[in-house]
Design a protein around this motif. Structure first.
Motif, mmCIF file in Angstrom:
data_model
loop_
_atom_site.group_PDB
_atom_site.id
_atom_site.type_symbol
_atom_site.label_atom_id
_atom_site.label_comp_id
_atom_site.label_asym_id
_atom_site.label_seq_id
_atom_site.Cartn_x
_atom_site.Cartn_y
_atom_site.Cartn_z
ATOM 1 N N PHE A 36 58.350 49.965 69.028
ATOM 2 C CA PHE A 36 58.413 50.120 70.483
ATOM 3 C C PHE A 36 57.131 50.755 71.040
ATOM 4 O O PHE A 36 56.885 50.684 72.232
ATOM 5 C CB PHE A 36 59.648 50.942 70.891
ATOM 6 C CG PHE A 36 60.905 50.132 70.830
ATOM 7 C CD1 PHE A 36 60.936 48.837 71.343
ATOM 8 C CD2 PHE A 36 62.064 50.634 70.255
ATOM 9 C CE1 PHE A 36 62.088 48.073 71.287
ATOM 10 C CE2 PHE A 36 63.209 49.877 70.197
ATOM 11 C CZ PHE A 36 63.220 48.590 70.705
ATOM 12 N N ARG A 37 56.324 51.388 70.171
ATOM 13 C CA ARG A 37 55.044 51.897 70.653
ATOM 14 C C ARG A 37 54.053 50.754 70.908
ATOM 15 O O ARG A 37 53.199 50.861 71.773
ATOM 16 C CB ARG A 37 54.456 52.886 69.640
ATOM 17 C CG ARG A 37 54.916 54.318 69.911
ATOM 18 C CD ARG A 37 53.966 55.313 69.290
ATOM 19 N NE ARG A 37 53.979 55.253 67.836
ATOM 20 C CZ ARG A 37 54.884 55.884 67.084
ATOM 21 N NH1 ARG A 37 55.806 56.633 67.654
ATOM 22 N NH2 ARG A 37 54.853 55.778 65.786
ATOM 23 N N ILE A 38 54.203 49.673 70.139
ATOM 24 C CA ILE A 38 53.248 48.580 70.335
ATOM 25 C C ILE A 38 53.861 47.394 71.073
ATOM 26 O O ILE A 38 53.182 46.432 71.392
ATOM 27 C CB ILE A 38 52.649 48.104 68.991
ATOM 28 C CG1 ILE A 38 53.751 47.831 67.991
ATOM 29 C CG2 ILE A 38 51.672 49.126 68.440
ATOM 30 C CD1 ILE A 38 53.239 47.349 66.657
ATOM 31 N N TYR A 39 55.148 47.436 71.335
ATOM 32 C CA TYR A 39 55.774 46.338 72.086
ATOM 33 C C TYR A 39 56.760 46.960 73.061
ATOM 34 O O TYR A 39 57.561 47.814 72.673
ATOM 35 C CB TYR A 39 56.500 45.381 71.127
ATOM 36 C CG TYR A 39 56.957 44.111 71.796
ATOM 37 C CD1 TYR A 39 56.088 43.020 71.918
ATOM 38 C CD2 TYR A 39 58.243 43.995 72.306
ATOM 39 C CE1 TYR A 39 56.495 41.866 72.539
ATOM 40 C CE2 TYR A 39 58.651 42.838 72.923
ATOM 41 C CZ TYR A 39 57.780 41.772 73.040
ATOM 42 O OH TYR A 39 58.181 40.627 73.658
ATOM 43 N N PRO A 40 56.721 46.553 74.352
ATOM 44 C CA PRO A 40 57.579 47.228 75.330
ATOM 45 C C PRO A 40 59.079 46.995 75.058
ATOM 46 O O PRO A 40 59.508 45.860 74.831
ATOM 47 C CB PRO A 40 57.162 46.603 76.662
ATOM 48 C CG PRO A 40 56.410 45.374 76.312
ATOM 49 C CD PRO A 40 55.828 45.565 74.965
ATOM 50 N N SER A 61 62.500 55.018 62.252
ATOM 51 C CA SER A 61 61.075 55.334 62.363
ATOM 52 C C SER A 61 60.261 54.052 62.569
ATOM 53 O O SER A 61 59.355 54.008 63.398
ATOM 54 C CB SER A 61 60.604 56.120 61.140
ATOM 55 O OG SER A 61 60.481 55.245 60.041
ATOM 56 N N GLU A 62 60.608 52.985 61.840
ATOM 57 C CA GLU A 62 59.868 51.727 62.031
ATOM 58 C C GLU A 62 60.121 51.136 63.405
ATOM 59 O O GLU A 62 59.257 50.524 64.019
ATOM 60 C CB GLU A 62 60.239 50.715 60.945
ATOM 61 C CG GLU A 62 59.812 51.106 59.540
ATOM 62 C CD GLU A 62 58.298 51.187 59.382
ATOM 63 O OE1 GLU A 62 57.571 50.641 60.228
ATOM 64 O OE2 GLU A 62 57.855 51.819 58.403
ATOM 65 N N THR A 63 61.369 51.333 63.904
ATOM 66 C CA THR A 63 61.688 50.807 65.226
ATOM 67 C C THR A 63 60.878 51.524 66.300
ATOM 68 O O THR A 63 60.349 50.894 67.231
ATOM 69 C CB THR A 63 63.194 50.958 65.496
ATOM 70 O OG1 THR A 63 63.888 50.330 64.441
ATOM 71 C CG2 THR A 63 63.579 50.325 66.806
ATOM 72 N N THR A 69 56.033 41.516 62.912
ATOM 73 C CA THR A 69 56.746 41.930 61.697
ATOM 74 C C THR A 69 57.681 43.086 61.982
ATOM 75 O O THR A 69 58.836 43.094 61.569
ATOM 76 C CB THR A 69 55.737 42.358 60.623
ATOM 77 O OG1 THR A 69 54.827 41.287 60.432
ATOM 78 C CG2 THR A 69 56.444 42.664 59.320
ATOM 79 N N LEU A 70 57.165 44.058 62.746
ATOM 80 C CA LEU A 70 57.966 45.266 62.978
ATOM 81 C C LEU A 70 59.222 44.979 63.783
ATOM 82 O O LEU A 70 60.183 45.732 63.731
ATOM 83 C CB LEU A 70 57.115 46.321 63.689
ATOM 84 C CG LEU A 70 56.088 46.996 62.788
ATOM 85 C CD1 LEU A 70 55.207 47.910 63.596
ATOM 86 C CD2 LEU A 70 56.781 47.770 61.689
ATOM 87 N N VAL A 71 59.226 43.864 64.524
ATOM 88 C CA VAL A 71 60.408 43.539 65.320
ATOM 89 C C VAL A 71 61.624 43.411 64.412
ATOM 90 O O VAL A 71 62.762 43.667 64.815
ATOM 91 C CB VAL A 71 60.177 42.239 66.133
ATOM 92 C CG1 VAL A 71 60.162 41.031 65.225
ATOM 93 C CG2 VAL A 71 61.255 42.075 67.199
ATOM 94 N N PHE A 96 64.575 44.092 75.072
ATOM 95 C CA PHE A 96 65.994 44.075 75.415
ATOM 96 C C PHE A 96 66.330 43.145 76.563
ATOM 97 O O PHE A 96 67.484 42.770 76.726
ATOM 98 C CB PHE A 96 66.479 45.490 75.750
ATOM 99 C CG PHE A 96 66.633 46.349 74.531
ATOM 100 C CD1 PHE A 96 67.549 45.995 73.546
ATOM 101 C CD2 PHE A 96 65.870 47.477 74.349
ATOM 102 C CE1 PHE A 96 67.701 46.762 72.416
ATOM 103 C CE2 PHE A 96 66.007 48.256 73.217
ATOM 104 C CZ PHE A 96 66.922 47.893 72.250
ATOM 105 N N LEU A 97 65.327 42.785 77.411
ATOM 106 C CA LEU A 97 65.671 42.017 78.603
ATOM 107 C C LEU A 97 65.129 40.594 78.605
ATOM 108 O O LEU A 97 65.654 39.741 79.323
ATOM 109 C CB LEU A 97 65.189 42.748 79.867
ATOM 110 C CG LEU A 97 65.849 44.113 80.065
ATOM 111 C CD1 LEU A 97 65.278 44.818 81.280
ATOM 112 C CD2 LEU A 97 67.357 43.971 80.218
ATOM 113 N N SER A 98 64.116 40.333 77.794
ATOM 114 C CA SER A 98 63.548 38.984 77.828
ATOM 115 C C SER A 98 64.509 37.975 77.219
ATOM 116 O O SER A 98 65.240 38.271 76.279
ATOM 117 C CB SER A 98 62.231 38.968 77.050
ATOM 118 O OG SER A 98 61.890 37.634 76.761
#
Lengths: 265, 480
Positions: free
Chosen positions: B221-225, B215-217, B447-449, B230-232
């Motif tokens: 992903f809603r606030i960070y693409p 759920s936190e993930t 933080t959520l990352v 995964f690709l950067s």
């Protein structure tokens, strides 16, 4: 004893392949084998009989120094193979075991293919120069162990997938693939059904042409059927050793007579 | 009645049930236990179980449901703009409500006196009885008073309900006892459910961890693409936002350090296991095996200190600087080597057990054919033990991937994509710690990352474990 079919006994050979003189075996403080004197003849099947714990398997394991792997085991006396002392420090047990093969009570094929099981000995001893020779040895050994017809189409499948009787024949094929001079068998049929037992007994009789075979057995019928010579062990002593027919029909020692007639054991 | 006393009362009733049930069973059988279907003790257990279990289950459910029920009633009394504000206000109400209880006890206030307390002078008095409140608004106070009354009423109801349940079931159980009643089956069934409940704790916890991570993930992903994540190829968190949060530098650090650790641990551990199980005498094995297992008991932070103070500088002075590969004492090599040493007992101890499980008959068979000891090990024992050894190695790999302390102290905290083993790098786990313990707001991507990283790590170790299981199942050799 009329129901026992005695094997043909053409004892033309009298040369001793293995000679034991005053052999004593101790496991720690336990004196397991006392004063054993025996001559095992060439091209002969010799059966060791006796009640459990009488030392017959211990003596068998002395013949190819398998007791070396047991800690606390001490062997005294003189054991010779073709006149050469088996326990001479110069003798390499590894080479000795290549000459004195062994088949165990429980079939113990390696978790490898049937082919690799049989090829194991020739490979580690470098007996072949190329794949064709190895193939030939494998086929010959499997044929002599009467397993070729059943196994030739599945040489690559695991040896552990065979039935109990087939596994034991595979172990025999594995043992004879190194062309030993003596083949030791420790109750090779105790885990098998009567049909597989009969096949193995037939095989033992054929093997006699090339090897000297020593078999430990609990079945007196089996001893009488396959062997030419029989040794009776009791409480760590070799009680009587002689021609099989004589042991079973006319034993000299009263203990032998009691055992084969089922009174002790 | 407080909850502790209530539980104690139920348990005393259950103990009495055991004695009474046993006696009653014997009495119905005319004193002859052979006429009973089960042993007299089983009837006692049956009565005790029936007296205690339904009542305690009811108590547990009540305790879970009560705060929810009270708070849903209190919530409309509070004015709040956002859910976060509401939960803060609710926490205040709860604290004040408990504080009122303490105050009533310490100042010997009557119920009326409590009801007439006003909000102006209350805060200091509450602090005196140990309640952490800064100020008490009239709104919060009236909500707290309602909260407290409801709590007290419900508590009385709860005591009554639990007591009644226990008593009813107790009497019911006693009435059921007859010589042909199968009490043993009930008590056996109860044992089974107890075992199921115990196993469920582990399963449910795993599920809970995964769910919270997921759920936190998703929130992250809603606030960070997700594409960026995964690709950067850069990891550069900024406190003011606009961070690059690419997972690859961290993943690479994790994999690189783990590989070095396994390169150290697997050969040494495996050879140790072969020595211990095949060559060592029983006496040597008796002290060597525990000695190696001591390594497994050293806390990883101590390994970290060893890396920081001994291994790191040594590697820098003798290898990195002479070879011109770097001047940092924190390096992938340092962490990898020390982690490898940490993993040796894992690999050796597990492999040793597995090698010992290879039947002696296979060794005898090989020796009987004239094979040497090393030929037997190489051609028979290791192939037979291979699936188990692979399992042990993969287990060690998941340990390596999850390791944090050694990496912090041994490899540093710089996220870098580099092949140079003498350069400082960092791993996923270290960054989870630093992102969660930072000063940034909790709802920010920085933080959520941590949760997305945690989930990635979880998936990685899960795949490794599944792979280990698959390999073990597929290649398991049937010895017989």
């Amino acid at each position: 004893m009329d129901d026992i079919r005695f094997a043909e006994r053409d004892l033309c050979v009298t040369e001793a392949k293995i000679a034991a003189r005053d052999v004593q075996v101790h496991y720690g403080t336990n004196h397991a084998l006392k004063d054993v004197n025996v001559d095992i003849l060439e091209q002969t099947v010799t059966a060791f009989i006796g009640p459990s714990g009488c030392g017959k398997s211990t003596f068998l394991r002395c013949l190819n120094r398998m007791n070396d792997t047991i800690p606390g085991c001490r062997i005294e006396g003189r054991l010779t193979l073709d006149g050469q002392d088996i326990y001479d420090p110069r003798v390499d047990p590894v080479q000795l075991r290549a000459k004195v093969g062994m088949v165990f009570q429980k079939p113990n094929p390696f978790p490898k293919s049937i082919y690799d099981n049989v090829a194991y000995g020739p490979r580690i001893h470098g007996l072949t120069r190329n794949k064709a020779e190895l193939d030939e040895i494998v086929e010959k050994s499997l044929r002599r162990a009467a397993l070729w017809e059943e196994a030739k189409d599945r040489l690559a499948s695991p040896g552990t997938g065979l039935s109990g009787g087939q596994q034991q024949r595979l172990c025999i094929a594995r043992a004879i693939a190194t062309s030993p001079e003596v083949l030791l068998m420790d109750e090779p049929c105790s885990a098998l059904d009567p049909i597989a037992t009969a096949q193995i007994e037939e095989l033992i009789d054929e093997l006699r042409a090339q090897f000297s075979v020593v078999i430990v057995t609990h079945s007196m019928q089996q001893a009488a059927r396959v062997s030419q010579r029989t040794a009776f062990f009791h409480l760590g002593r070799l009680v009587e050793y002689g021609e099989t027919g004589q042991i079973f029909t006319n034993p000299h020692d009263p203990r032998t007579e009691s055992y084969i007639s089922g009174r002790i054991g | 009645m407080s909850i502790g006393i209530l539980v104690l009362a139920v348990l005393i009733l259950a103990a009495a049930g055991f004695v009474l049930g046993r006696q009653r069973a014997l009495a119905t059988a005319g004193g002859d236990p052979r006429r009973l279907h089960s042993l007299p003790g089983h009837y006692g257990q049956f009565t005790a179980i029936l007296a205690a279990v339904p009542a305690l289950v009811l108590l547990a459910i009540w305790l879970l449901a009560q705060p929810l029920a009270i708070e849903s009633r209190i919530a409309p009394m509070l004015t709040a703009d956002s859910p976060a504000d509401r939960s803060l206000a609710m926490a205040d109400v709860r604290r004040i409500s408990i504080g009122l209880d303490l105050l009533a006890v310490s100042d010997r206030l009557s119920e009326d006196a409590v009801a007439s307390l006003s909000s102006e002078t209350l805060a200091p008095r509450l602090r005196q009885v140990g309640t952490a409140v800064t100020q008490v608004t009239p709104e919060a106070l009236s909500a707290a008073k309602a909260h407290r009354t409801m709590r007290h009423t419900l508590q009385i109801w709860m005591t009554a309900a639990v007591g009644l349940t226990a008593a009813t079931c107790f009497v019911f159980a006693l009435l059921r006892i007859r010589p042909d009643f199968r009490a043993r089956n009930v008590s056996e069934r109860f044992v089974m459910w107890l075992l199921i409940a115990a196993s469920l704790v582990a399963v449910a916890t795993t599920a809970g961890i995964v769910l919270s991570l997921v759920s936190e993930t998703l929130h992250f992903f809603r606030i960070y693409p997700a594409r960026e994540f995964f690709l950067s190829l850069t990891w550069n968190p900024q406190f003011r936002g606009g961070s690059d949060l690419g997972i690859w530098p961290l993943l690479w650090g994790t994999v690189y350090i783990s590989i070095i650790a396994l390169i150290v641990a697997v050969p040494i551990g495996l050879l140790t296991a072969v020595y211990l199980s095949e060559y060592a005498s029983r006496r040597t094995r008796g002290w060597a095996k525990p000695a190696i297992e001591i390594l497994a008991g050293i806390p990883t932070i101590v390994y970290g200190l060893f890396a920081l103070i001994t291994v790191g500088p040594a590697l820098r002075d003798w290898f990195a600087q002479p070879l011109g590969l770097g001047a940092s004492s924190s390096s992938v090599m340092t962490a990898g080597l020390v982690m490898g040493i940490m993993l040796i007992p894992f690999v050796s101890s597990l492999s040793d057990d597995i090698i010992n499980a290879v039947p002696q008959s296979l060794r005898d068979g090989s020796y009987g054919l004239g094979a040497t000891q090393s030929e037997t090990v190489k051609l028979v024992i290791l192939p037979a033990a291979l699936p188990g050894i692979v399992g042990a190695v993969l287990l060690a790999a998941s340990r390596a991937i999850g390791e944090t302390m050694i990496v912090v102290l041994g490899a540093g905290a710089a996220a870098k994509l580099s092949l140079n083993p003498f350069e400082a790098m960092t791993t996923v786990t270290v960054k989870i710690v630093s992102q969660l313990t930072g000063d940034t707001e909790f709802a920010s991507p920085e933080t959520l990352v941590a949760f997305a990283l945690g989930l990635t790590l979880f998936v990685m170790t899960l795949v490794l474990n599944v792979l280990a299981l698959y390999i073990v199942r597929k290649y398991r050799e049937q010895y017989e």
